[in-house]
Design an enzyme around this catalytic site. Structure first.
Site, short mmCIF file in Angstrom:
data_model
loop_
_atom_site.label_atom_id
_atom_site.label_comp_id
_atom_site.label_asym_id
_atom_site.label_seq_id
_atom_site.Cartn_x
_atom_site.Cartn_y
_atom_site.Cartn_z
N ASN A 2 -3.48 -2.82 4.66
CA ASN A 2 -2.02 -2.69 4.78
C ASN A 2 -1.72 -1.20 4.90
O ASN A 2 -1.74 -0.48 3.91
CB ASN A 2 -1.34 -3.30 3.55
CG ASN A 2 0.18 -3.13 3.61
OD1 ASN A 2 0.72 -2.70 4.63
ND2 ASN A 2 0.86 -3.46 2.53
N TRP A 3 -1.47 -0.78 6.13
CA TRP A 3 -1.25 0.65 6.36
C TRP A 3 0.11 1.11 5.83
O TRP A 3 0.38 2.30 5.76
CB TRP A 3 -1.34 0.97 7.86
CG TRP A 3 -2.72 0.86 8.44
CD1 TRP A 3 -3.89 0.61 7.75
CD2 TRP A 3 -3.09 1.01 9.81
NE1 TRP A 3 -4.94 0.59 8.62
CE2 TRP A 3 -4.50 0.83 9.89
CE3 TRP A 3 -2.38 1.27 10.98
CZ2 TRP A 3 -5.18 0.92 11.11
CZ3 TRP A 3 -3.06 1.35 12.19
CH2 TRP A 3 -4.45 1.18 12.24
N LYS A 4 0.99 0.17 5.53
CA LYS A 4 2.36 0.50 5.11
C LYS A 4 2.99 1.43 6.16
O LYS A 4 2.72 1.27 7.35
CB LYS A 4 2.35 1.08 3.69
CG LYS A 4 1.57 0.16 2.72
CD LYS A 4 1.74 0.51 1.28
CE LYS A 4 0.93 -0.47 0.42
NZ LYS A 4 1.08 -0.27 -1.01
N HIS B 179 5.72 -8.75 0.11
CA HIS B 179 5.09 -7.61 -0.56
C HIS B 179 6.05 -7.06 -1.62
O HIS B 179 7.27 -7.04 -1.42
CB HIS B 179 4.75 -6.52 0.46
CG HIS B 179 3.82 -5.49 -0.11
ND1 HIS B 179 4.26 -4.50 -0.95
CD2 HIS B 179 2.48 -5.32 0.00
CE1 HIS B 179 3.23 -3.76 -1.34
NE2 HIS B 179 2.13 -4.25 -0.77
N GLU C 279 6.80 -4.18 -2.43
CA GLU C 279 7.67 -3.09 -1.97
C GLU C 279 8.88 -3.64 -1.22
O GLU C 279 9.98 -3.10 -1.33
CB GLU C 279 6.84 -2.13 -1.08
CG GLU C 279 5.86 -1.31 -1.92
CD GLU C 279 4.59 -0.90 -1.21
OE1 GLU C 279 4.53 -0.98 0.03
OE2 GLU C 279 3.64 -0.50 -1.91
N GLU D 134 -1.11 -9.25 -6.01
CA GLU D 134 -1.08 -7.80 -6.17
C GLU D 134 -0.23 -7.44 -7.38
O GLU D 134 1.00 -7.40 -7.29
CB GLU D 134 -0.46 -7.14 -4.93
CG GLU D 134 -1.19 -7.44 -3.63
CD GLU D 134 -0.87 -6.41 -2.55
OE1 GLU D 134 -1.81 -5.77 -2.09
OE2 GLU D 134 0.31 -6.24 -2.21
N GLY E 209 -1.16 1.44 -5.84
CA GLY E 209 -1.00 2.88 -5.63
C GLY E 209 -1.11 3.70 -6.90
O GLY E 209 -0.77 4.88 -6.92
N SER F 290 -5.12 -0.88 -5.77
CA SER F 290 -6.12 0.16 -5.97
C SER F 290 -7.56 -0.29 -5.71
O SER F 290 -8.49 0.13 -6.40
CB SER F 290 -5.98 0.77 -7.38
OG SER F 290 -4.71 1.38 -7.52
N GLY G 96 -4.23 -0.96 0.37
CA GLY G 96 -3.28 0.04 0.84
C GLY G 96 -3.98 1.36 1.12
O GLY G 96 -4.63 1.55 2.15
N GLY G 97 -3.88 2.28 0.19
CA GLY G 97 -4.37 3.65 0.36
C GLY G 97 -5.77 3.75 0.95
O GLY G 97 -6.01 4.51 1.90
#
Ligand code: 13P
Length: 254
Positions: free
Chosen positions: A9-11, A97, A99, A169, A175, A215, A236-237
């Site tokens: 997930n590149w966001k 998600h 977010e 999640e 994150g 994470s 993500g990251g």
């Protein structure tokens, strides 16, 4: 046999040039992906077509949108409909998600509409769920996540449900560098599967991939993915770094 999935997930990250070189680097890396494994790249809308072209012809890869509109079409400036994604042959979309739930106030009514419109357009859904820290600290994570699934998914028919992937999640792990332990992940994934089984039966429950997100890194993926009810990760990251993400892909269960 349900699929084992490494989903990026590149966001809202990367320039187009960076997106292109990251995709190319992942494709040419030493990754081994068997027929019951899948690599998903959930990329920003403007990069969908580019990444789709770069991954075309490689059955191990599929592209996903990170969101779709809760309405079919019309005067909704800035929105992207499920139908438009289908028109571009995008096979997957993330829905729910944390977010989106938090920053864009997507409640279960909105999410239910998105789920229905996405399925109507023959998209596969990666439905995200997960609890905030205070719920985990109170020990109420199982019932919290169960409610999220019931509210937005359990109106679906059995055939429709088979097009859903769940991503658990925990918000406190996104994150933050704080990963759920593999035991914590297994416990709630098993609960999610149990709840699906109660609603749809054991065969459906066993066929649905349940991903862990929060994470995930190359260094902890193998341990988390080793658990029987963890069918891969939503990342993500670490998905923005080719060596990290390929390490995660290679950590999928075989
Ligand atoms: P991180 O891997 O950066 O914690 O993000 C997880 C996530 O939100 C994936 O959807």
């Amino acid at each position: 046999m349900r699929k084992q999935i490494a989903a990026a997930n590149w966001k809202m990250n990367l320039s187009l040039a960076e997106a292109e070189s990251l995709t190319k680097e992942i494709i040419k890396s030493e990754i081994s992906v068997s027929s019951d494994q899948l690599v998903l790249l959930a990329v920003p809308f403007p990069y969908l077509e580019k990444v789709q072209i770069l991954t075309a012809g490689n059955p191990a890869f599929a592209v996903a949108a990170q969101n779709c509109a809760a309405t079919k079409n019309g005067a909704y400036t800035g929105e992207v409909s499920a139908q438009m994604l289908m028109g571009m042959s995008i096979p997957y979309v993330l829905i729910g998600h944390s977010e989106r739930r938090e920053y864009f106030h997507e409640d279960h009514n909105i999410l239910t509409s998105k789920v229905d419109l996405a399925l109507e357009s023959n998209l596969n859904i990666i439905f995200c769920c997960g609890e905030p820290l205070f719920i985990r600290e109170a020990g109420n994570q199982n019932s919290y996540v169960e409610a999220q699934l019931k509210e937005s998914l359990f109106h679906l028919s059995e055939p429709a449900m088979k097009n859903v992937i769940i991503a658990y999640e925990p918000i406190w792990a996104i994150g933050t560098g704080k990963t759920a332990s593999s035991e914590q992940a297994q416990e709630i994934h098993a609960h999610i599967r149990h709840v699906i089984s109660k609603q749809y039966g054991e065969t459906v429950a066993q066929s649905i991939s349940i991903l862990y997100g929060g994470s995930v890194k190359a260094s902890n993926a193998a341990e988390i993915f080793s658990k029987p009810d963890v069918d891969g990760g939503l990342v993500g990251g670490a998905s923005l770094v080719a060596t990290e993400f390929t390490g995660i892909i290679n950590s999928l269960k075989r």
